[in-house]
Design an enzyme around this catalytic site. Structure first.
Site, PDB file in Angstrom:
ATOM      1  N   CYS B 117      81.881  -3.845 185.514  1.00 21.20           N
ATOM      2  CA  CYS B 117      82.880  -2.915 186.025  1.00 21.20           C
ATOM      3  C   CYS B 117      84.172  -3.137 185.269  1.00 21.20           C
ATOM      4  CB  CYS B 117      83.080  -3.135 187.532  1.00 21.20           C
ATOM      5  SG  CYS B 117      84.346  -2.064 188.223  1.00 21.20           S
ATOM      6  N   LEU B 118      84.402  -2.304 184.298  1.00 20.34           N
ATOM      7  CA  LEU B 118      85.627  -2.441 183.511  1.00 20.34           C
ATOM      8  C   LEU B 118      86.104  -1.029 183.200  1.00 20.34           C
ATOM      9  CD1 LEU B 118      87.532  -4.364 181.957  1.00 20.34           C
ATOM     10  CD2 LEU B 118      86.061  -4.061 179.970  1.00 20.34           C
TER      11      LEU B 118
END
Lengths: 933, 180
Positions: B117-118
């Site tokens: 999750c970036l």
């Protein structure tokens, strides 16, 4: 009851399987009374003749009753025995027939009692029996062959098998001479006459005309059957083929072609004999169109006519004795097939001139010579089942001739395809051959054949390490041109070019060769006879100029709605076939590489080299650059343009700087009363914009103080002129004009800067000073290899001499030969060369070697520099992908390194081994390289 | 094993060939991606950043890479080698590459199948990012997880509450993929 004693049992069984045993053995009872099978010749003769007379008289008695059905068996029997006695063929074996085969046969016919008219009685007996046969009534004997003709058929068969078969067999087996078949046919013909003569002469007239033909055909067929049964066809066909080939070689004119090519130039005198008839392509070509039309149809040569007559007569005989028919036709077809290939090969091999009329010539030949022979031959050896052949109906239709012509063209195409490589080597003198090929490549199969076989030849003859890149490129250019002519749409070229292009991409020096070719002087090409002889493709630069002019004329694009010559892509185009201006050689070569960058980079490097030369002008480079800009676009070649601009600018800057700094004194020649007053040397500089120039290999060293001073002044001048710029001197590049005054001679030459620097170091000292290489290296701050190279250079010029190893001294006075010897002995480190000239040569070679070594060293250093970059790649690869074998590393490098990976597997292996020894890598199982963490 | 290797080699050559021939529109697009990736690779090679590394896979089309991040010092990941895969879309750099952790990793912003999750790999992607910048972001993410939007809630919690325990989890989950 018939004695078949001479036939052994085995043979009989064979016969029995072919002929019904009844027909052989169920002879009329009377025949046995003559018993001729066993009677010796002499006794039979007397016996037979006497009985003939006797039975004849009996037949006479019968004659009144002949109209009646032969109810009276007695009379019929008598007539029968008289007739059969008259007709029966004497058993005299094969020899007499063999011996008299050359004569007209009348003698033997007479001798064998085949011509003498039957006596009156016999005649009547014959008439009686014929009439009886006409009535076709079954005889009282029921199953026995009462028909006289059937009996005679059996008689012929019997006689042939008993007397002739063995002899013919022997003949076939033993003799080897060429006319064997003729002999056999002659014999058979004679035999046929012997068999049929009495029938034709005496029996047939007795029949109604309607039946005559039928009876004769029947007998003939019987004869043919037994002949073809007796002679093994496999052997007959072999010799028949030889015979046919021999004659048709002459008739079709192929033999003259062979002669012509054998005695090509030598018999030139004989050519003025007016040979109207000739199938020679050479001669045909020189004639006018009208003469061409007649050339093969009229004025046939005598030997040809003779051969033709001989062949036709022979075939006539063949047909008559039953060896003709469809079997012979097959043999003939086979022979003609070979003949066509032979003709094409003999007539057109190596005849590549343009304009070509080979196809017309071939069509003409097939129509007038080949087909003519075929018609004549086939008219004779027709199939017997078409017995009622009308004389007008030809066996050869016009369609057949056309088919043959197509076959001929195909053969020509095959020939040209096999020659294609040589044709292209000879290009453009051989364009005629390609035009011929055009007639052949009209359908996809032929086109595929051409490309496939040509690619095979290419792989075999061109695309191997033995061929130089220049050769390959040269040939590729020829191929482009040739195939453009062959197939203007470029589909064939597209296919052919793929393997070549793939191969060229793998060659290291391809770009270099292309670029140097582009930059070559076109004028030099005019002077040279062979543009490809050197190691540059001078042709390319001419092509470049030419192609540009062409591209100005025609601006062909896909969407040219007015193009009346538009045709769709050929059906056999590859799916990713891209329409290209395939004739554009330059474009094809440039597009070899995926990106223009490699190309431009190479161009820069080469341009750099050339621009740094001391030359008056660089017009050639400028024009080439302009032309290339058209292709690559301005932006791609920006750097090159800057380079050129640098050179032209620096000329201006140079003169103004020199004026400002007062460097340009009136030409100060170094009349050196050395070392006292050395005048200031002149210094000219080329100012390069470093950013735009390719990496230049440079050797660092300290220039003489005077030069350094000049450089300093020059720099000052330049910086005042262009305030924001700074000069960095590249000492390793440039030329120096050196004048040396020695004790007994002076020396002027243009040398490189480092060579000049080294010799300058000798000057500044006293006479006969010696210097070692290490001294010089430290004094000049120059690489030892380079120093040594320079020293050896001067040794080769006989300015320096090597007194000990690596120790040099100025050779103030050239030694005489004695001194040379003495000196050599004194300087024990140096081997004593035999003579001064050898000495010089040796020294020159040594100097060259040293220079090469120096160059190599710098190149290696540069390569190591590059290797560091590759090392980063390898580290990245091994970090992320895990351990890998060498092969895979090389492959990955080839993929990911821009511009390709220039080192071989071995070089990389060496490099990696070095890394292993530096403990940066380790080799793990399976030869995989792994990073050491 | 050997066979598959050979296969990949062959296909790599073919791809090379194809890219050299460069004859169709479809390839042209791939070509520009390839070019960009090649340039990025070159940049990575010329100016390597410490602790990160990336290289194309051996399949030869340059569209899939493997990257390695060495865990930054003074983080629970110190000294660990973490492998990731990059899968580049055909319209790269206009779309983000798909980046996954291959090495099992215990991290608040990475789930157990390696998904990350970036933001810059999702909606904040821009064509100016590249492999190097993505890797650098991930490297810093290791030291400073974004606990506001965790994929691994336990890890996020643990990160804030018990660093020692967190590190134990990290080491327990870590498994070196080096020599597979």
């Amino acid at each position: 009851m018939l004695s078949t004693a001479p036939l052994n049992v085995g043979r009989r069984r064979v016969f029995g399987s072919v002929f019904s045993p009844a027909s052989l053995e169920a002879r009329p009872p009377f025949a046995s009374s003559f018993n001729h099978d066993q009677t010796p010749f002499a006794s039979f003769q007397s016996n037979g003749s006497s009985s003939t007379v006797e039975t004849g008289s009996q037949a006479t008695a019968l004659s009144p009753g002949q109209q009646e059905p032969p109810a009276d068996g007695e009379g019929w029997d008598r007539a029968w025995s008289a007739a059969t006695a008259f007709l029966s063929v004497p058993n005299r074996g094969f020899a007499p027939i063999y011996e008299s085969r050359e004569t007209d046969g009348s003698e033997i016919l007479k001798d064998w009692n085949r011509l003498s008219p039957p006596s009156k009685e016999t005649g009547e007996a014959l008439a009686y029996l014929t009439a009886a046969a006409q009535n076709t009534r079954p005889s009282p004997g029921a199953t026995e062959p009462t028909d006289l003709f059937s009996w005679y058929g059996d008689e012929i068969r019997r006689h042939f098998l008993m007397n002739l078969r063995g002899g013919l067999y022997e003949l076939l087996r033993t003799s080897e001479n060429g006319s064997l078949l003729r002999t056999i046919v002659d014999c058979l013909q004679l035999a046929r006459r012997i068999y049929l003569a009495p029938i034709v002469h005496w029996l047939l007239p007795l029949l109604p005309t309607a039946d005559q033909g039928r009876v004769l055909t029947q007998l003939q067929r019987g004869f043919h059957t037994v002949v073809s049964y007796s002679l093994p066809w496999s052997e007959i066909s072999k010799i028949l083929a030889e015979e046919l080939a021999q004659e048709s070689l002459v008739i079709l004119g192929i033999d003259t072609l062979f002669e012509e090519s054998n005695s090509d130039e030598s018999s030139q005198d004989g050519m003025d004999v007016d040979r109207q008839y000739s199938v020679s392509y050479e001669e045909w070509k020189q004639e006018t169109t009208e003469a061409q039309a007649h050339m093969m149809t009229e004025g046939e040569q005598e030997n040809v006519t003779m051969a033709r007559d001989r062949l036709l007569a022979f075939l006539n005989g063949l047909q008559l004795v039953g060896l003709g028919g469809d079997k012979a036709q097959k043999v003939f077809a086979g022979v003609m097939n070979i003949m066509m290939t032979e003709f094409v090969r003999a007539a057109y091999t190596g005849k590549w001139e343009t304009p070509t009329t080979a196809t017309q010539h071939l069509r003409h030949w097939i129509e007038n010579v080949f087909a003519r022979l075929a018609v004549q031959v086939l008219a004779i050896i027709h199939t017997p089942s078409l017995g009622n052949q009308a004389s007008g109906a030809l066996d050869v239709s016009f369609g057949d001739v056309e088919k043959w012509q197509e076959m001929g063209i195909a053969r020509l195409g095959a020939l040209r395809t096999s020659e294609l490589f040589d044709v292209i080597v000879e290009w453009p003198a051989s364009s005629g051959a390609v035009e011929d090929l055009r007639h052949f490549t009209t359908h996809p199969a032929a086109r595929a054949y051409v490309t496939q076989s040509f690619i095979a030849i290419l792989n075999q003859r061109l695309l191997h390490p033995g061929a130089s890149t220049v050769e390959i490129l040269q040939l590729y250019i020829s191929i482009i041109r040739a195939f453009h002519l062959l197939d203007p749409k470029g589909v064939l070229l597209d296919r052919i070019a793929r393997p070549i292009r793939r191969y060229l991409r793998d060659r290291d020096d391809t770009v270099k060769v292309i670029v140097s070719g582009l930059l070559a002087e076109p004028h030099a090409a005019d002077k040279q006879a062979l543009p490809s002889s050197g190691d540059t493709l001078v042709e390319l630069s001419t092509e470049l100029a030419k192609a540009h002019q062409l591209s100005l004329q025609s601006n062909t694009s896909e969407l040219d709605w007015d193009d009346m010559n538009w045709v769709p892509d050929p059906v056999d185009a590859a799916p990713d076939y891209r329409k290209s201006k395939s004739s554009d050689v330059i474009d094809s070569l440039i597009s070899l590489f995926e990106s223009k960058e490699t190309f431009v980079k190479e161009l820069q490097a080469l341009l750099g080299d050339r621009l740094l030369q001391k030359r008056e002008d660089f017009d050639q480079e400028m024009s080439v650059l302009e032309l290339l800009k058209v292709r690559f676009g301005d932006s791609a070649l920006q750097a090159c343009e800057v380079m050129l601009k640098d050179i032209s600018d620096s000329r201006r800057v140079d003169s103004s700087v020199r004026k400002d700094q007062g460097l340009s004194k009136p030409p100060a020649r170094m009349h050196s009363k050395r070392p006292a007053q050395v005048q200031i040397p002149q210094l000219h500089a080329k100012i390069l914009s470093r950013f735009f120039w390719p990496e230049i290999q440079d050797q660092e060293f300290k220039v003489p103080d005077e030069i350094a001073y000049l450089q300093h002044r020059y720099s000052t001048g330049f910086e005042s002129l262009k305030s924001s710029r700074k000069l960095t001197w590249r000492n390793g590049l440039g030329q120096v004009t050196v004048e040396l005054e020695l004790g007994d001679r002076s020396f002027i030459d243009e040398v490189s800067t480092w060579q000049a620097t080294v010799i300058y170091a000798f000057q500044s000292d006293q006479d006969d000073a010696t210097k070692t290489i290490s001294d010089l290296a430290s004094e000049l701050n120059m690489a030892a290899v380079l120093v040594r190279s320079a020293c050896l250079f001067w040794v080769s010029k006989r300015i320096l001499t090597e007194v000990h190893r690596d120790t040099f001294r100025v050779l103030e006075y050239l030694p005489t030969e004695d001194e040379q010897q003495g000196g050599a002995e004194a300087g024990s480190g140096v081997e004593g060369p035999g003579s001064p000239s050898a000495d010089t040569a040796n020294a020159a070679a040594a100097a060259e070697a040293a220079a090469a070594e120096a160059a190599k060293e710098t190149a290696e250093a540069a390569a190591m520099e590059k290797m560091n970059l590759y090392w980063q790649f390898i580290v990245g690869m091994l970090t992320n992908q895990g351990a890998m074998p060498l092969q895979r590393i090389v492959m990955m490098l080839k993929i990911v390194v821009p511009g390709g990976f220039p080192f071989s597997n071995e070089e990389l292996r060496e490099f990696l081994a070095g890394m292993v020894s530096k403990r940066k890598l380790e080799i793990v199982s399976g030869g995989n390289y792994k990073l050491v963490h | 094993m050997d066979y598959t290797m050979e296969d990949t080699q062959n296909s790599a050559l073919d791809a090379l060939e194809a890219s050299k021939l460069n004859t169709s529109g479809q390839r042209n697009e791939t070509q520009s991606v390839t070019k960009r990736l090649q340039a990025e690779l070159m940049q990575l090679m010329i100016q390597p950043s410490p602790g990160i590394s990336a290289f194309p896979d051996a399949d030869g089309n340059l569209l899939s890479w493997t990257a390695t991040i060495t865990g930054p010092t003074e983080t629970p990941y110190e000294g660990l080698n973490l492998k990731l895969t990059f899968a580049f879309p055909n319209n790269y750099p206009y779309s983000a590459p798909t980046v996954l952790f291959k090495t099992p990793i215990y991290h608040p912003n990475v789930d157990f199948s390696g998904r990350i999750c970036l933001d810059i790999l999702k909606d904040k992607w821009s064509a100016v990012y590249n492999v190097q910048s993505v890797l650098l972001s991930l490297q810093s993410l290791l030291g400073e997880p974004n606990n506001a939007s965790p994929l691994n809630a336990q890890a996020a919690e643990l990160w804030d509450s018990d660093q020692e325990e967190f590190k134990r989890h990290v080491l327990a989950r870590h498994r070196d993929l080096d020599d597979d």
